[in-house]
Design a protein around this motif. Structure first.
Motif: not given
Length: 84
Positions: A36-46
Motif C-alpha cells: 500500500e502506498r503510504i508516503a511520497e518523497v521528492r529527490i531532486e525533481d522526481a
C-alpha cells in the motif's frame, strides 16, 4: 516490529545527497497492507512513492517537509498483529 525506510536505490541517478518527505497518505497508528502506498518523497525533481513492506500498524516518525537521506527511517511497522 520493523522500520519503513527510504530505499537507498532512489538516489542511484541523483546528484543530491538528500530529499524531502512530501506527504503522508496514511495517519500514524493506521493499519496498512503490504504494497500500500503510504508516503511520497521528492529527490531532486522526481516524486517517489513509499509502500508498506508488510501488513501492520504504522507509526510515523518523520514529519512532512523533513529532510531525508538514503536509508532514513520514515515510520515503524508493528507487523505482529494477526487477524482475529
Amino acid at each position: 516490529m520493523q522500520d519503513i525506510k527510504v530505499d537507498e536505490a532512489l538516489w542511484a541517478s541523483s546528484m543530491l545527497p538528500e530529499g524531502i518527505l512530501e506527504r503522508w497518505f496514511i495517519a500514524s497508528g493506521e493499519t496498512v497492507r503490504a504494497g500500500e502506498r503510504i508516503a511520497e518523497v521528492r529527490i531532486e525533481d522526481a516524486l517517489h512513492e513509499i509502500v508498506a513492506p508488510a501488513n501492520g500498524r504504522a507509526t510515523i516518525v518523520a514529519t512532512v517537509n523533513a529532510v531525508i537521506e538514503p536509508g532514513s527511517v520514515l515510520a515503524t511497522l508493528d507487523d505482529s498483529l494477526r487477524p482475529g
